[in-house]
Design an enzyme around this catalytic site. Structure first.
Site, PDB file in Angstrom:
ATOM      1  N   ASP A 150      -3.018  14.028   2.647  1.00  0.00           N
ATOM      2  CA  ASP A 150      -2.049  12.975   2.390  1.00  0.00           C
ATOM      3  C   ASP A 150      -0.721  13.692   2.110  1.00  0.00           C
ATOM      4  OD1 ASP A 150      -1.085  10.393   1.625  1.00  0.00           O
ATOM      5  OD2 ASP A 150      -1.228  11.047  -0.446  1.00  0.00           O
ATOM      6  N   LEU A 151       0.370  12.994   2.171  1.00  0.00           N
ATOM      7  CA  LEU A 151       1.671  13.655   1.943  1.00  0.00           C
ATOM      8  C   LEU A 151       2.252  13.288   0.573  1.00  0.00           C
ATOM      9  CD1 LEU A 151       4.145  15.264   2.973  1.00  0.00           C
ATOM     10  CD2 LEU A 151       4.921  13.201   4.089  1.00  0.00           C
ATOM     11  N   ASP A 152       2.662  12.021   0.487  1.00  0.00           N
ATOM     12  CA  ASP A 152       3.333  11.568  -0.735  1.00  0.00           C
ATOM     13  C   ASP A 152       2.352  11.617  -1.915  1.00  0.00           C
ATOM     14  OD1 ASP A 152       5.093  10.112  -2.458  1.00  0.00           O
ATOM     15  OD2 ASP A 152       3.969   8.303  -1.967  1.00  0.00           O
ATOM     16  N   THR A 155       7.200  12.158  -3.469  1.00  0.00           N
ATOM     17  CA  THR A 155       8.251  11.243  -3.019  1.00  0.00           C
ATOM     18  C   THR A 155       7.982   9.806  -3.477  1.00  0.00           C
ATOM     19  OG1 THR A 155       7.058  11.483  -0.944  1.00  0.00           O
ATOM     20  CG2 THR A 155       9.241  12.430  -1.018  1.00  0.00           C
ATOM     21  N   TRP A 181      12.436   0.594  -3.168  1.00  0.00           N
ATOM     22  CA  TRP A 181      11.965  -0.806  -3.252  1.00  0.00           C
ATOM     23  C   TRP A 181      12.733  -1.564  -4.335  1.00  0.00           C
ATOM     24  CZ3 TRP A 181       9.932  -2.546   0.819  1.00  0.00           C
ATOM     25  CH2 TRP A 181       8.939  -1.888   1.532  1.00  0.00           C
ATOM     26  N   LYS A 195       1.313   2.557  -3.407  1.00  0.00           N
ATOM     27  CA  LYS A 195       1.054   3.975  -3.111  1.00  0.00           C
ATOM     28  C   LYS A 195       0.050   4.116  -1.979  1.00  0.00           C
ATOM     29  CE  LYS A 195       1.805   6.785  -7.173  1.00  0.00           C
ATOM     30  NZ  LYS A 195       1.144   7.409  -8.319  1.00  0.00           N
ATOM     31  N   VAL A 255       0.068   2.920   0.776  1.00  0.00           N
ATOM     32  CA  VAL A 255       0.016   1.701   1.588  1.00  0.00           C
ATOM     33  C   VAL A 255       1.234   1.697   2.516  1.00  0.00           C
ATOM     34  CG1 VAL A 255       0.039  -0.817   1.405  1.00  0.00           C
ATOM     35  CG2 VAL A 255      -1.167   0.538  -0.308  1.00  0.00           C
ATOM     36  N   SER A 307       3.332  -2.699   1.922  1.00  0.00           N
ATOM     37  CA  SER A 307       4.002  -2.613   0.613  1.00  0.00           C
ATOM     38  C   SER A 307       4.959  -3.792   0.440  1.00  0.00           C
ATOM     39  CB  SER A 307       4.805  -1.311   0.499  1.00  0.00           C
ATOM     40  OG  SER A 307       3.972  -0.201   0.582  1.00  0.00           O
ATOM     41  N   LYS A 317      15.049  -0.887   3.402  1.00  0.00           N
ATOM     42  CA  LYS A 317      14.295  -0.057   2.441  1.00  0.00           C
ATOM     43  C   LYS A 317      14.230   1.377   2.944  1.00  0.00           C
ATOM     44  CE  LYS A 317      10.577   2.077   0.687  1.00  0.00           C
ATOM     45  NZ  LYS A 317       9.703   3.103   1.252  1.00  0.00           N
ATOM     46  N   SER A 328      -0.911  10.954   6.659  1.00  0.00           N
ATOM     47  CA  SER A 328      -0.028  10.184   5.779  1.00  0.00           C
ATOM     48  C   SER A 328       0.304   8.835   6.414  1.00  0.00           C
ATOM     49  CB  SER A 328       1.268  10.964   5.557  1.00  0.00           C
ATOM     50  OG  SER A 328       2.251  10.136   4.971  1.00  0.00           O
ATOM     51  N   ALA A 329       0.425   7.826   5.553  1.00  0.00           N
ATOM     52  CA  ALA A 329       0.827   6.496   6.029  1.00  0.00           C
ATOM     53  C   ALA A 329       2.317   6.456   6.340  1.00  0.00           C
ATOM     54  CB  ALA A 329       0.501   5.464   4.952  1.00  0.00           C
ATOM     55  N   LEU A 356       5.832   6.910   8.019  1.00  0.00           N
ATOM     56  CA  LEU A 356       6.474   7.136   9.315  1.00  0.00           C
ATOM     57  C   LEU A 356       7.481   8.269   9.206  1.00  0.00           C
ATOM     58  CD1 LEU A 356       7.010   3.370  10.208  1.00  0.00           C
ATOM     59  CD2 LEU A 356       5.343   4.919  11.239  1.00  0.00           C
ATOM     60  N   ASN A 357       7.827   8.632   7.994  1.00  0.00           N
ATOM     61  CA  ASN A 357       8.767   9.733   7.746  1.00  0.00           C
ATOM     62  C   ASN A 357       8.056  11.080   7.577  1.00  0.00           C
ATOM     63  OD1 ASN A 357      11.378   8.242   7.549  1.00  0.00           O
ATOM     64  ND2 ASN A 357      10.306   7.175   5.905  1.00  0.00           N
ATOM     65  N   LYS A 374      -4.459   2.595   5.444  1.00  0.00           N
ATOM     66  CA  LYS A 374      -5.298   2.818   4.257  1.00  0.00           C
ATOM     67  C   LYS A 374      -5.339   1.499   3.474  1.00  0.00           C
ATOM     68  CE  LYS A 374      -3.406   7.508   4.033  1.00  0.00           C
ATOM     69  NZ  LYS A 374      -2.553   8.471   3.299  1.00  0.00           N
ATOM     70  N   GLU A 384      -6.125  13.257  -1.516  1.00  0.00           N
ATOM     71  CA  GLU A 384      -5.359  12.018  -1.760  1.00  0.00           C
ATOM     72  C   GLU A 384      -4.960  11.850  -3.219  1.00  0.00           C
ATOM     73  OE1 GLU A 384      -3.979   9.268  -0.884  1.00  0.00           O
ATOM     74  OE2 GLU A 384      -4.295   9.180   1.279  1.00  0.00           O
ATOM     75  N   ASP A 385      -3.906  11.083  -3.427  1.00  0.00           N
ATOM     76  CA  ASP A 385      -3.489  10.741  -4.794  1.00  0.00           C
ATOM     77  C   ASP A 385      -3.584   9.229  -5.048  1.00  0.00           C
ATOM     78  OD1 ASP A 385      -1.263  10.168  -3.051  1.00  0.00           O
ATOM     79  OD2 ASP A 385      -0.135   9.756  -4.879  1.00  0.00           O
TER      80      ASP A 385
HETATM   81  P1  B16 Z   1       7.246   5.099   4.997  1.00  0.00           P
HETATM   82  P2  B16 Z   1       1.249   8.746   1.874  1.00  0.00           P
HETATM   83  C1  B16 Z   1       2.819   6.588   1.872  1.00  0.00           C
HETATM   84  O1  B16 Z   1       2.683   7.973   2.011  1.00  0.00           O
HETATM   85  C2  B16 Z   1       3.420   6.246   0.519  1.00  0.00           C
HETATM   86  O2  B16 Z   1       2.529   6.620  -0.518  1.00  0.00           O
HETATM   87  C3  B16 Z   1       3.680   4.757   0.433  1.00  0.00           C
HETATM   88  O3  B16 Z   1       4.294   4.460  -0.812  1.00  0.00           O
HETATM   89  C4  B16 Z   1       4.602   4.347   1.592  1.00  0.00           C
HETATM   90  O4  B16 Z   1       4.807   2.934   1.585  1.00  0.00           O
HETATM   91  C5  B16 Z   1       3.954   4.767   2.901  1.00  0.00           C
HETATM   92  O5  B16 Z   1       3.701   6.167   2.899  1.00  0.00           O
HETATM   93  C6  B16 Z   1       4.842   4.443   4.090  1.00  0.00           C
HETATM   94  O6  B16 Z   1       5.969   5.274   4.046  1.00  0.00           O
HETATM   95  O7  B16 Z   1       8.003   3.912   4.517  1.00  0.00           O
HETATM   96  O8  B16 Z   1       7.970   6.400   4.824  1.00  0.00           O
HETATM   97  O9  B16 Z   1       6.725   4.901   6.393  1.00  0.00           O
HETATM   98  O10 B16 Z   1       0.861   8.686   0.446  1.00  0.00           O
HETATM   99  O11 B16 Z   1       0.255   8.057   2.807  1.00  0.00           O
HETATM  100  O12 B16 Z   1       1.598  10.131   2.338  1.00  0.00           O
HETATM  101 MG    MG Z   2      -0.183   9.553  -1.321  1.00  0.00          MG
END
Ligand code: B16
Ligand code: MG
Length: 218
Positions: free
Chosen positions: A8-10, A16, A24, A45, A47, A52, A76, A114-115, A117-118, A145, A169-170
Protein backbone atom coordinates in the site's frame (compact mmCIF):
# COMPACT_ATOMS: atom_id res chain seq x y z
CA UNK A 1 10.04 -17.73 1.66
CA UNK A 2 7.65 -15.28 0.01
CA UNK A 3 8.61 -14.03 -3.43
CA UNK A 4 6.57 -10.83 -3.66
CA UNK A 5 5.75 -7.82 -1.49
CA UNK A 6 2.55 -5.93 -2.29
CA UNK A 7 2.73 -2.44 -0.86
CA UNK A 8 0.00 0.00 0.00
CA UNK A 9 1.28 3.57 -0.37
CA UNK A 10 -0.49 6.10 1.80
CA UNK A 11 0.23 5.21 5.44
CA UNK A 12 2.81 2.54 4.61
CA UNK A 13 5.44 4.14 2.38
CA UNK A 14 4.66 7.75 3.18
CA UNK A 15 2.11 9.44 5.36
CA UNK A 16 0.01 11.39 2.92
CA UNK A 17 -3.24 10.55 4.73
CA UNK A 18 -3.13 13.84 6.60
CA UNK A 19 -2.80 15.67 3.27
CA UNK A 20 -5.77 13.74 1.86
CA UNK A 21 -7.95 14.65 4.81
CA UNK A 22 -6.84 18.27 4.83
CA UNK A 23 -7.83 18.46 1.15
CA UNK A 24 -11.26 16.96 1.93
CA UNK A 25 -11.70 19.46 4.79
CA UNK A 26 -10.80 22.38 2.51
CA UNK A 27 -13.27 21.14 -0.11
CA UNK A 28 -16.10 20.75 2.40
CA UNK A 29 -15.37 24.17 3.87
CA UNK A 30 -15.28 25.82 0.42
CA UNK A 31 -18.32 24.14 -1.12
CA UNK A 32 -20.54 23.36 1.86
CA UNK A 33 -19.30 25.76 4.59
CA UNK A 34 -19.08 22.75 6.83
CA UNK A 35 -16.49 20.87 8.91
CA UNK A 36 -15.54 17.20 9.02
CA UNK A 37 -15.06 15.31 12.29
CA UNK A 38 -11.71 13.52 12.87
CA UNK A 39 -13.61 10.21 12.99
CA UNK A 40 -14.25 10.40 9.25
CA UNK A 41 -10.56 10.12 8.41
CA UNK A 42 -10.39 6.37 9.08
CA UNK A 43 -13.43 5.80 6.85
CA UNK A 44 -11.68 7.42 3.88
CA UNK A 45 -8.34 5.67 4.38
CA UNK A 46 -7.44 3.22 1.62
CA UNK A 47 -10.78 3.98 -0.04
CA UNK A 48 -10.85 5.40 -3.58
CA UNK A 49 -11.40 9.12 -4.19
CA UNK A 50 -14.91 8.47 -5.51
CA UNK A 51 -15.89 6.24 -2.58
CA UNK A 52 -14.37 8.73 -0.11
CA UNK A 53 -16.52 11.52 -1.57
CA UNK A 54 -19.61 9.30 -1.23
CA UNK A 55 -18.77 8.72 2.46
CA UNK A 56 -18.34 12.47 2.98
CA UNK A 57 -21.55 13.49 1.20
CA UNK A 58 -23.45 10.86 3.19
CA UNK A 59 -22.03 12.31 6.38
CA UNK A 60 -23.05 15.81 5.29
CA UNK A 61 -26.44 14.43 4.24
CA UNK A 62 -26.30 16.22 0.89
CA UNK A 63 -26.81 14.96 -2.64
CA UNK A 64 -25.22 16.59 -5.69
CA UNK A 65 -25.60 16.24 -9.46
CA UNK A 66 -23.21 13.96 -11.37
CA UNK A 67 -21.53 17.06 -12.85
CA UNK A 68 -21.02 18.58 -9.43
CA UNK A 69 -19.77 15.23 -8.09
CA UNK A 70 -17.10 15.11 -10.80
CA UNK A 71 -16.17 18.74 -10.16
CA UNK A 72 -15.72 18.04 -6.45
CA UNK A 73 -13.37 15.14 -7.29
CA UNK A 74 -11.27 17.38 -9.51
CA UNK A 75 -11.15 20.17 -6.91
CA UNK A 76 -10.17 17.80 -4.11
CA UNK A 77 -7.35 16.40 -6.21
CA UNK A 78 -6.14 19.90 -7.05
CA UNK A 79 -5.88 20.74 -3.32
CA UNK A 80 -4.15 17.41 -2.69
CA UNK A 81 -1.66 17.82 -5.57
CA UNK A 82 -0.80 21.29 -4.32
CA UNK A 83 0.05 19.82 -0.92
CA UNK A 84 2.15 17.09 -2.56
CA UNK A 85 4.42 19.57 -4.35
CA UNK A 86 6.72 19.89 -1.36
CA UNK A 87 7.32 16.20 -0.67
CA UNK A 88 10.62 14.42 -1.32
CA UNK A 89 12.41 11.24 -0.23
CA UNK A 90 12.54 12.73 3.27
CA UNK A 91 8.84 11.89 3.51
CA UNK A 92 9.49 8.14 3.27
CA UNK A 93 8.31 6.65 6.57
CA UNK A 94 10.96 5.31 9.03
CA UNK A 95 12.32 1.87 8.24
CA UNK A 96 10.78 1.65 4.77
CA UNK A 97 13.93 2.29 2.71
CA UNK A 98 15.94 -0.27 4.69
CA UNK A 99 13.09 -2.78 4.41
CA UNK A 100 12.95 -2.33 0.64
CA UNK A 101 16.73 -2.91 0.49
CA UNK A 102 16.37 -6.11 2.53
CA UNK A 103 13.64 -7.36 0.18
CA UNK A 104 15.73 -6.56 -2.88
CA UNK A 105 18.73 -8.43 -1.43
CA UNK A 106 16.52 -11.52 -1.15
CA UNK A 107 15.21 -11.06 -4.73
CA UNK A 108 11.70 -10.39 -3.45
CA UNK A 109 9.76 -8.51 -6.13
CA UNK A 110 7.80 -5.40 -5.27
CA UNK A 111 4.42 -4.21 -6.48
CA UNK A 112 2.40 -1.15 -5.58
CA UNK A 113 -1.24 -1.85 -4.67
CA UNK A 114 -2.44 1.63 -3.84
CA UNK A 115 -5.94 2.99 -4.39
CA UNK A 116 -4.36 6.32 -5.26
CA UNK A 117 -4.39 7.57 -8.83
CA UNK A 118 -1.45 9.71 -7.73
CA UNK A 119 0.66 6.64 -6.85
CA UNK A 120 3.22 6.89 -9.69
CA UNK A 121 3.55 10.67 -9.15
CA UNK A 122 4.22 10.16 -5.42
CA UNK A 123 6.73 7.34 -6.03
CA UNK A 124 8.58 9.70 -8.39
CA UNK A 125 8.62 12.41 -5.72
CA UNK A 126 9.99 9.91 -3.18
CA UNK A 127 12.56 8.65 -5.71
CA UNK A 128 11.22 5.12 -5.28
CA UNK A 129 9.67 4.39 -8.68
CA UNK A 130 12.62 2.23 -9.82
CA UNK A 131 12.34 0.04 -6.71
CA UNK A 132 8.98 -1.30 -7.91
CA UNK A 133 8.65 -4.10 -10.45
CA UNK A 134 4.96 -3.35 -10.98
CA UNK A 135 2.49 -0.59 -10.23
CA UNK A 136 -1.18 -1.50 -10.47
CA UNK A 137 -3.38 1.17 -12.00
CA UNK A 138 -6.37 1.29 -9.62
CA UNK A 139 -8.58 2.09 -12.65
CA UNK A 140 -7.76 -1.33 -14.07
CA UNK A 141 -9.51 -3.25 -11.30
CA UNK A 142 -13.26 -3.71 -11.07
CA UNK A 143 -13.66 -3.13 -7.34
CA UNK A 144 -11.72 -0.93 -4.92
CA UNK A 145 -10.56 -1.90 -1.42
CA UNK A 146 -11.98 -3.64 0.68
CA UNK A 147 -12.41 -5.95 -2.33
CA UNK A 148 -9.22 -7.98 -2.94
CA UNK A 149 -8.95 -7.03 -6.64
CA UNK A 150 -5.96 -4.69 -6.43
CA UNK A 151 -3.87 -7.16 -4.41
CA UNK A 152 -4.81 -10.00 -6.80
CA UNK A 153 -3.78 -7.78 -9.71
CA UNK A 154 -0.51 -6.84 -7.95
CA UNK A 155 0.43 -10.51 -7.40
CA UNK A 156 -0.54 -11.31 -11.01
CA UNK A 157 1.61 -8.42 -12.27
CA UNK A 158 4.56 -10.06 -10.48
CA UNK A 159 3.51 -13.43 -11.98
CA UNK A 160 3.12 -14.86 -8.49
CA UNK A 161 0.35 -16.62 -6.59
CA UNK A 162 -0.98 -14.40 -3.78
CA UNK A 163 0.05 -17.11 -1.27
CA UNK A 164 3.66 -16.42 -2.29
CA UNK A 165 3.26 -12.73 -1.39
CA UNK A 166 3.01 -10.53 1.63
CA UNK A 167 0.70 -7.50 1.56
CA UNK A 168 1.34 -4.45 3.73
CA UNK A 169 -1.47 -2.09 4.75
CA UNK A 170 -2.40 0.59 7.25
CA UNK A 171 -6.15 0.76 6.60
CA UNK A 172 -9.00 -1.48 7.67
CA UNK A 173 -10.37 -1.61 4.11
CA UNK A 174 -6.91 -2.52 2.80
CA UNK A 175 -6.37 -5.25 5.39
CA UNK A 176 -9.63 -6.91 4.38
CA UNK A 177 -8.52 -6.72 0.78
CA UNK A 178 -5.20 -8.47 1.53
CA UNK A 179 -6.86 -11.16 3.63
CA UNK A 180 -9.40 -11.93 0.91
CA UNK A 181 -6.64 -12.07 -1.72
CA UNK A 182 -4.91 -14.90 0.09
CA UNK A 183 -1.65 -13.02 0.65
CA UNK A 184 0.04 -12.96 4.07
CA UNK A 185 -1.18 -9.78 5.75
CA UNK A 186 1.07 -7.30 7.53
CA UNK A 187 -0.77 -4.39 9.15
CA UNK A 188 0.90 -1.23 10.36
CA UNK A 189 -0.93 0.81 12.98
CA UNK A 190 -2.61 0.71 16.34
CA UNK A 191 -6.32 0.49 15.42
CA UNK A 192 -8.01 -2.51 17.07
CA UNK A 193 -9.27 -3.94 13.74
CA UNK A 194 -5.68 -4.10 12.45
CA UNK A 195 -4.93 -6.79 15.06
CA UNK A 196 -6.72 -9.25 12.74
CA UNK A 197 -3.71 -9.26 10.42
CA UNK A 198 -1.33 -12.25 10.25
CA UNK A 199 1.24 -9.83 11.70
CA UNK A 200 0.52 -6.40 13.18
CA UNK A 201 3.27 -3.85 13.73
CA UNK A 202 2.86 -0.55 15.55
CA UNK A 203 4.92 1.50 13.11
CA UNK A 204 6.81 1.12 9.84
CA UNK A 205 10.08 1.22 11.82
CA UNK A 206 9.26 -2.39 12.77
CA UNK A 207 9.15 -3.55 9.14
CA UNK A 208 12.08 -5.96 9.18
CA UNK A 209 12.62 -9.09 7.13
CA UNK A 210 13.48 -11.25 10.16
CA UNK A 211 10.28 -10.24 11.99
CA UNK A 212 8.11 -10.95 8.96
CA UNK A 213 9.83 -14.25 8.09
CA UNK A 214 9.35 -15.46 11.67
CA UNK A 215 5.61 -14.79 11.46
CA UNK A 216 5.33 -16.08 7.86
CA UNK A 217 6.88 -19.46 8.71
CA UNK A 218 5.08 -19.79 12.06
P1 B16 B 1 -6.25 9.62 -4.86
P2 B16 B 1 -3.63 3.97 -0.37
C1 B16 B 1 -5.50 5.83 -0.78
O1 B16 B 1 -4.15 5.44 -0.84
C2 B16 B 1 -5.73 6.76 0.39
O2 B16 B 1 -5.50 6.08 1.61
C3 B16 B 1 -7.15 7.27 0.37
O3 B16 B 1 -7.34 8.19 1.44
C4 B16 B 1 -7.41 7.96 -0.98
O4 B16 B 1 -8.77 8.39 -1.06
C5 B16 B 1 -7.11 6.98 -2.10
O5 B16 B 1 -5.77 6.51 -1.99
C6 B16 B 1 -7.29 7.62 -3.46
O6 B16 B 1 -6.29 8.58 -3.65
O7 B16 B 1 -7.30 10.64 -4.60
O8 B16 B 1 -4.85 10.14 -4.81
O9 B16 B 1 -6.54 8.83 -6.11
O10 B16 B 1 -3.74 3.93 1.11
O11 B16 B 1 -4.47 2.91 -1.08
O12 B16 B 1 -2.21 3.98 -0.85
MG1 MG C 1 -3.05 3.18 3.09
Amino acid sequence: MFKGALFDLDGVITDTSILHFEAWRKLVDTFFSSELPDSLEEKTKGVSRTDSLKVILKHLDVSVSETMFQQLLVEKNAYYKEALQGISSEAILPGVSDFISELKQQQVRLALASASLNGPFILDKLDLRDSFDAIVDPRSVARGKPAPDIFLAAAAALKLKPSKCIGIEDSIAGLRAIKDSGAFSVAVGKTTELQKADLTLSTTAELKLTTICKAYFH
